[in-house]
Design an enzyme around this catalytic site. Structure first.
Site, PDB file in Angstrom:
ATOM      1  N   GLN A  17       6.553   3.339  43.826  1.00  0.00           N
ATOM      2  CA  GLN A  17       6.111   4.429  44.689  1.00  0.00           C
ATOM      3  C   GLN A  17       6.248   5.759  43.951  1.00  0.00           C
ATOM      4  O   GLN A  17       5.879   6.800  44.492  1.00  0.00           O
ATOM      5  CB  GLN A  17       6.932   4.456  45.978  1.00  0.00           C
ATOM      6  N   ILE A  19       5.472   8.825  41.560  1.00  0.00           N
ATOM      7  CA  ILE A  19       4.201   9.480  41.229  1.00  0.00           C
ATOM      8  C   ILE A  19       4.296  10.293  39.947  1.00  0.00           C
ATOM      9  O   ILE A  19       3.351  10.960  39.563  1.00  0.00           O
ATOM     10  CB  ILE A  19       3.757  10.412  42.384  1.00  0.00           C
ATOM     11  N   ASP A  20       5.467  10.237  39.289  1.00  0.00           N
ATOM     12  CA  ASP A  20       5.719  11.124  38.165  1.00  0.00           C
ATOM     13  C   ASP A  20       5.380  10.554  36.793  1.00  0.00           C
ATOM     14  O   ASP A  20       5.464  11.258  35.787  1.00  0.00           O
ATOM     15  CB  ASP A  20       7.181  11.562  38.185  1.00  0.00           C
ATOM     16  N   HIS A  35       1.337   5.067  45.301  1.00  0.00           N
ATOM     17  CA  HIS A  35       1.015   6.368  45.892  1.00  0.00           C
ATOM     18  C   HIS A  35       0.277   7.283  44.931  1.00  0.00           C
ATOM     19  O   HIS A  35       0.217   8.489  45.141  1.00  0.00           O
ATOM     20  CB  HIS A  35       2.288   7.054  46.391  1.00  0.00           C
ATOM     21  N   CYS A  43     -11.071  15.246  43.573  1.00  0.00           N
ATOM     22  CA  CYS A  43     -11.841  16.056  44.519  1.00  0.00           C
ATOM     23  C   CYS A  43     -11.794  15.369  45.883  1.00  0.00           C
ATOM     24  O   CYS A  43     -12.077  14.179  45.997  1.00  0.00           O
ATOM     25  CB  CYS A  43     -13.282  16.193  44.053  1.00  0.00           C
ATOM     26  N   CYS A  46     -15.910  14.452  46.759  1.00  0.00           N
ATOM     27  CA  CYS A  46     -16.737  13.484  46.025  1.00  0.00           C
ATOM     28  C   CYS A  46     -15.934  12.478  45.207  1.00  0.00           C
ATOM     29  O   CYS A  46     -16.511  11.615  44.554  1.00  0.00           O
ATOM     30  CB  CYS A  46     -17.721  14.210  45.115  1.00  0.00           C
ATOM     31  N   CYS A  67     -13.826  21.684  42.825  1.00  0.00           N
ATOM     32  CA  CYS A  67     -14.641  20.759  42.043  1.00  0.00           C
ATOM     33  C   CYS A  67     -16.011  21.409  41.781  1.00  0.00           C
ATOM     34  O   CYS A  67     -16.392  22.384  42.441  1.00  0.00           O
ATOM     35  CB  CYS A  67     -14.813  19.476  42.858  1.00  0.00           C
TER      36      CYS A  67
HETATM   37 ZN   LIG Z   1     -16.349  17.078  44.086  1.00  0.00          ZN
END
Ligand SMILES: [Zn+2]
Length: 81
Positions: A17, A19-20, A35, A43, A46, A67
């Site tokens: 889990q 995220i680093d 995660h 973005c 999109c 974006c």
């Molecule tokens: Zn985008």
């Protein structure tokens, strides 16, 4: 310790889990990040991805960074709330 277990063939994969990206920085080769991670920027409109460096460049110009489609960029992680 996990990298050493992998080198010895005692560990096949890590599901985390975190995220680093510390597992990868330590040398772990097969990591599933439940995660997401903070190394990619996504973005919200999109799903185009950017590197952290690209996001910082955009952040210097506008807040929040956007974006090319106009959508807001966020770290590629699960945000609770
Ligand atoms: Zn985008």
């Amino acid at each position: 310790m996990l990298v050493e277990l992998e080198k010895r063939g005692k560990l096949y994969r890590v599901i985390t889990q975190n995220i680093d990206g510390l597992h990868q920085m330590a040398g772990q080769s097969d990591v599933i990040e439940l995660h997401g991670n903070t190394r990619k920027i996504l973005c919200m409109s999109c799903d185009k991805t950017y590197s952290m460096d690209e996001a910082y460049t955009r952040l210097e110009k506008e807040l929040p960074p956007k974006c090319s489609c106009g959508g807001v960029l966020k770290p590629s992680i699960v945000l609770f709330g």
